[in-house]
Enzyme design. Structure first.
Site, PDB file in Angstrom:
ATOM      1  CE  LYS A 160      -2.246   1.691   3.663  1.00  0.00           C
ATOM      2  NZ  LYS A 160      -1.994   3.311   3.522  1.00  0.00           N
ATOM      3  CG  ASP A 199      -5.411   4.244   1.261  1.00  0.00           C
ATOM      4  OD1 ASP A 199      -6.770   4.648   0.889  1.00  0.00           O
ATOM      5  OD2 ASP A 199      -5.346   4.010   2.673  1.00  0.00           O
ATOM      6  CE  LYS A 239      -7.811   6.586   3.726  1.00  0.00           C
ATOM      7  NZ  LYS A 239      -6.421   6.282   3.791  1.00  0.00           N
ATOM      8  CG  ASP A 294     -11.844  18.075  -5.176  1.00  0.00           C
ATOM      9  OD1 ASP A 294     -12.762  18.754  -5.401  1.00  0.00           O
ATOM     10  OD2 ASP A 294     -10.514  18.388  -5.227  1.00  0.00           O
ATOM     11  CB  THR A 304      -9.947   1.906  11.116  1.00  0.00           C
ATOM     12  OG1 THR A 304      -8.615   2.375  10.611  1.00  0.00           O
ATOM     13  CG2 THR A 304     -10.536   0.936  10.122  1.00  0.00           C
ATOM     14  NE  ARG A 336       1.451   2.425  12.648  1.00  0.00           N
ATOM     15  CZ  ARG A 336       0.480   3.372  13.160  1.00  0.00           C
ATOM     16  NH1 ARG A 336       0.925   4.284  14.067  1.00  0.00           N
ATOM     17  NH2 ARG A 336      -0.874   3.527  12.944  1.00  0.00           N
TER      18      ARG A 336
END
Length: 248
Positions: free
Chosen positions: A40, A67, A69, A72, A131, A222
């Site tokens: 990603k 990613d 997002k 607009d 999330t 992570r």
């Protein structure tokens, strides 16, 4: 149910999030090469390097979840999806709260690029509720619905707009699988192996539980990328995914 996802190599269902600089991204890609299938690229990496980092990691043999997002006006999102598809993205995201017209234009832009440049159209995912947000955080935006109800509403809107699926927390995966059916992509961040640090996530589950609840793919950053041995950490998640099956 979910037979086509369950038949995937478990490594195909794990998306490793690279929220770092170029040197670290390429080092991680080298470490995970031959095992991880998806990487990603988020805003941190893309805004620093642009489409070149997509090309570098695609050339290294990975599928790319870009990613960004999109959120607009429809015209801008059409162009953004077209450009991202041309850059080589295999999966893209847009905010469902942008509305039906915006999502339809994102799909149109991606399809247009696929036709014009002879590439595959990417999987198009709609972001439901981040999330990192809990009920209090959602209400701070003046959305008073329970989190699960807001996720449900946005997911149905995305499906009606033609999206391939949604991004949501693993806590909503079971509800979304029942709502969207067996073919929908349900991509879940907020996945943390047992004992991993929570970080900035609020609505979480383990890899095993996310898959058992109906997730098609897991986004994990992570706990893998900051592990002492990222490849060993990745393999541990693969083992959890391989042992899981939908339990409803």
């Amino acid at each position: 149910m979910l037979e086509h996802f369950d038949q995937l190599d478990p490594r195909e269902r794990i998306i490793v999030a690279l929220d770092c600089d170029r040197a670290r991204a390429l080092d991680l890609a080298d470490t995970l090469s031959g095992e991880a299938r998806w990487l990603k690229i988020g805003m941190t990496l893309f805004y620093a390097l642009g489409p070149s980092i997509v090309n570098e990691l695609k050339t290294a043999g990975f599928k790319i979840f870009l990613d960004l997002k999109f959120h607009d006006i429809p015209h801008q999102v059409h162009g953004a999806a077209r450009s991202a598809t041309q850059a080589g993205a295999d999966m893209l995201t847009m905010h469902a709260v942008g509305g039906t017209k915006m999502m339809e234009e994102a799909l149109a832009g991606a399809q247009e690029a696929a036709s014009d440049f002879g590439c595959e159209a990417p999987v198009m995912l709609a972001i439901t509720v981040l999330t990192s947000m809990d009920q209090k955080g959602l209400e701070s935006t003046n959305v008073m619905l329970p989190v699960a109800d807001q996720v449900r509403s946005l997911a149905k809107m995305a499906q009606n707009a033609g999206a391939s699926g949604v991004v949501a927390s693993p806590q909503e995966a079971r509800m979304l699988r029942a709502l969207l059916g067996p073919d929908a992509f349900i991509v879940t961040p907020g996945v943390r192996p047992a004992g991993a640090a929570v970080g900035d996530q609020s609505r979480m589950a383990t890899p095993h539980d996310a898959i058992a609840n109906g997730a098609s793919h897991l986004v994990i950053g992570r706990p893998i990328t900051q592990a002492d041995d990222p490849l060993d950490a990745f393999r541990a998640v693969v083992s959890e995914v391989a042992d899981a099956s939908v339990d409803f």
